[in-house]
Write an enzyme that holds these catalytic residues in place. Sequence first.
Site, PDB file in Angstrom:
ATOM      1  N   HIS A   1       0.879  -1.178   0.000  1.00  0.00           N
ATOM      2  CA  HIS A   1       0.000   0.000   0.000  1.00  0.00           C
ATOM      3  C   HIS A   1       0.916   1.228   0.000  1.00  0.00           C
ATOM      4  CE1 HIS A   1      -2.270  -2.962   2.526  1.00  0.00           C
ATOM      5  NE2 HIS A   1      -3.378  -2.407   2.078  1.00  0.00           N
TER       6      HIS A   1
ATOM      7  N   ASP B   1       2.329   2.004   3.355  1.00  0.00           N
ATOM      8  CA  ASP B   1       3.351   1.104   3.914  1.00  0.00           C
ATOM      9  C   ASP B   1       4.758   1.603   3.636  1.00  0.00           C
ATOM     10  OD1 ASP B   1       1.167  -0.592   4.268  1.00  0.00           O
ATOM     11  OD2 ASP B   1       1.627  -1.771   2.466  1.00  0.00           O
TER      12      ASP B   1
END
Length: 436
Positions: free
Chosen positions: A100, A103
């Site tokens: 993501h 992240d």
Amino acid sequence: MSDYFQGVDPIAFEGPDSQNPLAFRYYNPSEMVGGKTMAEHLRFAVCYWHNFVWEGNDPFGGQTFERPWFPADTMELAKLKADAAFEMFRILGVPYFCFHDHDVRPEGATLAESHARLNEMADYFEKKMANGGPKLLWGTANMFSNRRYMSGASTNPDPDVFAYCASVVKNCMDVTHRLNGENYVLWGGREGYETLLNTDLDRELEQMGRFLSMVVEYKHKIGFKGAILIEPKPQEPTKHQYDYDVATVYGFLKRFGLEDEVQVNVEQGHAILAGHSFEHELAMARTLGIFGSIDMNRNDYQSGWDTDQFPNSPSEATLAYYEVLMAGGFTTGGTNFDAKLRRQSLDAEDLIAAHVGGMDVCARGLKAAHAMLEADALEGPRRARYAGWESDAAQGMLAKGATLEGIAATAEAKDLDPQPVSGAQEKLENIVGRFI
Ligand code: XUL
Ligand code: CO
């Protein structure tokens, strides 16, 4: 180069008799299973979030893990985290990873700064992915952690959040495309509701349908060849997630005319939360023609939470890969471990051992499933069970033009008295047991 996994050598295949905890006993990437190697069948991916972002907290306690890149709130620490991540991908020899936006980079003070930071991390990844480095199975946007999303992403009552999400997803799709990602995933983290008392269901579903349609249009505009995947989940974080399960997602796609454009990323743990088995969800995706990819992480059967554990059951893996093979295997999809350690597993080596074990379980499952198909072990009995439907008369009942009253007249003329036949479930379970 990171020195986080100091002393851990790349994992080798040593065979089932090996006592080495950091060796593959079943996953032998180059071994042929039918017409493809194990690596080509399984297409393993490691997820960025649980391994490198999660700090070990649970509802009753905070951080248990200490990683040199925590709290990863600067670009310098984000790059240190990336170094460790790519080091782990190299040690495991996995061909893919998934991430993501949230992240891989700290969020910026503005939307523009967040995008610039993601683009900078993509530059950093690009270098690590060059020359045979790991590839991107899928990219995705985290539109659930920040409080701005607490009432939904595309389903938010505030149109500014909808617009904000358009910008976030556009940026993530651009980056996924640039990194040659093979899929783009949308998991509706906050797309659902807590209470109907404050929810306009009609509007929220309409917003979600429009958003997804625009994502598909944008994919074609930028020439992204990968698949758009929805990841069903019945609840958690919201009480009622709109993408409940595969069948619900299919109904939603049909409603918006997207069933040929969007497939599903089926997660074992989410299937369990929905009260299904993993193989049920996979079979449903196959039969509806929307099978895409899998998140190979199980749930605890008692807790009722999304525990995201590494797979450890060869029987479950066998039934799952049986359905994957029945679907014709992966095309753009793969096996992503959306799995996390238990919070007491503190060591760098635990991260490696968890994946080694998970990969081995999948390899066992794949081999057993393939052997079962080759031997016609389940398909033979299944065909025999439905053999009556092969006759012209039986097929005629399903043909256009057949009527309820016409079939009724035939049944009455023949004075039909059908006799039940055993389903032989235990015999079939014994057959499966022989292959595991
Ligand atoms: C949450 C979950 C996500 C998706 C990607 O349960 O599975 O990690 O896989 O957003
Ligand atoms: Co998932």
